[in-house]
Structures are given as structure tokens and as C-alpha cells.
Design a protein around this motif. Structure first.
Motif, short mmCIF file in Angstrom:
data_model
loop_
_atom_site.label_atom_id
_atom_site.label_comp_id
_atom_site.label_asym_id
_atom_site.label_seq_id
_atom_site.Cartn_x
_atom_site.Cartn_y
_atom_site.Cartn_z
N ASP A 182 7.21 2.04 8.12
CA ASP A 182 6.48 2.48 6.53
C ASP A 182 4.89 1.86 7.31
OD1 ASP A 182 8.43 3.83 5.29
OD2 ASP A 182 9.33 1.92 4.62
N CYS A 183 4.16 1.79 5.92
CA CYS A 183 3.18 1.39 5.72
C CYS A 183 3.24 -0.10 5.72
CB CYS A 183 1.75 1.62 4.88
SG CYS A 183 0.56 0.85 4.97
N GLN A 184 2.50 -1.06 6.03
CA GLN A 184 2.82 -2.68 5.96
C GLN A 184 3.07 -3.26 4.55
OE1 GLN A 184 4.38 -4.31 8.24
NE2 GLN A 184 4.10 -6.06 6.83
N TYR A 185 1.59 -2.28 3.95
CA TYR A 185 0.90 -3.05 2.55
C TYR A 185 1.64 -2.35 1.62
CZ TYR A 185 -2.73 -4.35 -0.99
OH TYR A 185 -3.09 -4.69 -1.49
N CYS A 186 1.47 -0.78 1.64
CA CYS A 186 1.79 -0.21 0.97
C CYS A 186 3.61 0.44 0.45
CB CYS A 186 1.63 1.22 0.16
SG CYS A 186 1.50 2.31 1.17
N THR A 187 3.69 0.56 1.83
CA THR A 187 5.57 0.93 2.18
C THR A 187 5.62 2.22 2.46
OG1 THR A 187 6.50 0.85 0.04
CG2 THR A 187 6.30 -1.39 1.45
N CYS A 202 -1.25 2.55 6.68
CA CYS A 202 -2.09 3.83 6.56
C CYS A 202 -3.15 3.75 6.87
CB CYS A 202 -1.15 4.87 5.08
SG CYS A 202 -1.86 3.92 4.16
N VAL A 203 -4.45 5.23 6.92
CA VAL A 203 -5.42 4.96 6.40
C VAL A 203 -5.85 4.10 5.30
CG1 VAL A 203 -7.22 6.47 6.58
CG2 VAL A 203 -5.48 6.46 8.83
N PRO A 204 -5.34 4.94 4.56
CA PRO A 204 -6.42 4.25 3.18
C PRO A 204 -6.05 3.31 2.71
CG PRO A 204 -5.25 6.35 2.97
CD PRO A 204 -4.57 6.05 3.86
N CYS A 205 -4.71 2.29 3.42
CA CYS A 205 -4.70 1.16 3.32
C CYS A 205 -5.81 0.84 3.95
CB CYS A 205 -2.97 0.33 3.01
SG CYS A 205 -2.26 1.17 1.55
#
Length: 284
Positions: free
Chosen positions: A7-12, A29-32
Motif C-alpha cells: 500500500d501507498c504510505q500516504y493514501c494507502t 504512489c506516483v501522484p502522492c
């Protein structure tokens, strides 16, 4: 065994099968990642995304396409440039706007090239030459005249005057006496050898003497007061036969009236006005 991030560390959001970026060992993830960590471009103010090239200069960042000369708008990527007041300039624009111009050839002195400074003006090193021999002066001693700058050797050959005493070059100042030149420290009394610069002096047979030496060696003595008669500062004196007087001492020996410009009579070493001399045996 390598652990695959989930999972993405920011948006999960799940990262399975997607591109992601590791930051401090944490997956994003790239956007985050772009939203949180991307630098903003100095020119367009937009974020420099992870799939774009980030060009950095002194903690400032640009997109590759925004990294341009602020004057001519040409790309500075992999080209030399300079900064002025936080503006980036290509070398050509920097030279025309900021660089000094050579006092001799009037061309720009390019950044990074050696320039010579003298009396508030600038020269290319190859333009800063002796006016006579045309050799570069560089950091060697020089002497400046209205006609140009000269190395010491050429100046001495072309212009220098030589001291009548020590025969060395007089580079500045000096004393002129009977159309000849002396260094100030070489212009000495011919008697006691003390310096005469800014001192009153007398001349005898084309030799200078201080007042004390001239008085001792050559000065006539007043027949009345026995003091020296120098004639300094236009002082007047009277001569009669082999005797001399200060004009203020040329007085009747009896009544003390001044005899300057008057008729007088003499008796032995005395002088008298006509009135006083008429009662004594006198010489005409």
C-alpha cells in the motif's frame, strides 16, 4: 527474500502492479509522491514530477524545458551560464549586460578571462601594454603619462630626467637650479652638505650654499653694524669705495639722519651729512 510493498504510505492505495517511489524506505504512489515531495519550478511554478528531469542550482529548481536564459530565452541545459541578481544568463548576455569593456579595444572582457585594472579602467591582459615597446605590462611597475602607460625601462629611455648629482632617474618632483635637475634629497649646500629643498639659499660661482655657509664664506660686512649683507628678499645696500652698508645703516655718524639718496661727506671711516660734515675736515 524481498518484501513487495502493498500500500501507498500516504493514501494507502494498493501498489500491486503499479509504479511507485521509495522515500526513506517508504513506498508512495506516483501522484502522492509528486504532491508531497516534488520541487516547484522557479520559472513556471509547477511541480517537477518524478518522471521529469529536475535541474538544480543553489537550492533552486527548474524543469529541463524551463532552464533558460532570462534575457534571450535560449536553453542553458549543459551550457555555461552566470547568475546576476538571481537571474540566469547565458555567457553572451551576461557579457553584454554585466561585463567590463576594455579601455583599449572597447570590446567586452568575457567572464573568466583575466582583466587588468588601473585608475578605474579595465583592459584585456593582452591590451594592457607599454605605449612604447608594446610588451604586456601585467603586474610589473609602470609610469603613466597623458600619452599612455609605460614600463619603467621605456619611460626612462623616452622621458626621464637625470639628477645632476647622483646621475639617477628623477621619477617625480625634483629641484631645478641653473637649468639643471636634482633629486630633492641630492640638492645640498656646497659647504656643509645639508639639504636645501624648501630652504633659502645663495649661489656663488653656480654652486648653491645655505645662508650660514654663504654668510661665513662670502658675505660682505656692513661698515656700521658689522653684520652680513646678503641681499636676500630684495634687501638694498650701499657701496662706497671698498665699504658696504645696509641701507638702514647708512646714516650720518653725528646726527644719525639717513643718507640714502643724499649727498654725504667722509672723514676717515666716518660718514656725515653735509650739515654735520661742514664743521669737520672731510674727504669728498
Amino acid at each position: 527474500m524481498t518484501t513487495v510493498p502493498v500500500d501507498c504510505q500516504y493514501c494507502t492505495a494498493s501498489l500491486l502492479g503499479k509504479k511507485y517511489v521509495l522515500k526513506d524506505d517508504n513506498p508512495y504512489c506516483v501522484p502522492c509522491y509528486d504532491q508531497i515531495f516534488s520541487n516547484h519550478c522557479e520559472e513556471c511554478k509547477e511541480p517537477i514530477e518524478s518522471d521529469s528531469k529536475d535541474l538544480c542550482y543553489k537550492d533552486r529548481h527548474w524543469h529541463e524545458g524551463c532552464f533558460k536564459c532570462t534575457k534571450c530565452n535560449r536553453s542553458l541545459v549543459e551550457k555555461p551560464f552566470a547568475a546576476k541578481d538571481e537571474r540566469l544568463l547565458c555567457t553572451e548576455c551576461y557579457s553584454s549586460e554585466c561585463s567590463s569593456r576594455c579601455f583599449h579595444c572597447k570590446r567586452t572582457i568575457m567572464p573568466g578571462s583575466r582583466k587588468m585594472e588601473f585608475k578605474g579602467n579595465y583592459w584585456h591582459e593582452t591590451c594592457f601594454v607599454c605605449e612604447h615597446c608594446r610588451e604586456p605590462i601585467g603586474t610589473k611597475p609602470l609610469i603613466s603619462k597623458e600619452s599612455g602607460n609605460y614600463c619603467v625601462l621605456c619611460f626612462e629611455k623616452e622621458f626621464a630626467h637625470y639628477c645632476n648629482f647622483c646621475k639617477k632617474v628623477i621619477t617625480s618632483g625634483g629641484v631645478t637650479f641653473h637649468d639643471q635637475l636634482w633629486h630633492k634629497e641630492c640638492f645640498l649646500c656646497s659647504g656643509c652638505r645639508k639639504e636645501l629643498f624648501e630652504e633659502e639659499f645663495m649661489s656663488r660661482d653656480d654652486y648653491p650654499f645655505c645662508l650660514d655657509c654663504y654668510d661665513h664664506l662670502f658675505a660682505k660686512k656692513c661698515a656700521a653694524c658689522s653684520k652680513s649683507i646678503t641681499g636676500l628678499k630684495g634687501a638694498k645696500f650701499i657701496c662706497f669705495q671698498d665699504r658696504q652698508w645696509h641701507s638702514e645703516c647708512f646714516n650720518c655718524g653725528k646726527c644719525s639722519v639717513s643718507l640714502v639718496g643724499e649727498g654725504f661727506l667722509t672723514q676717515n671711516k666716518e660718514i656725515f651729512c653735509r650739515k654735520c660734515g661742514s664743521g669737520v675736515d672731510t674727504d669728498i
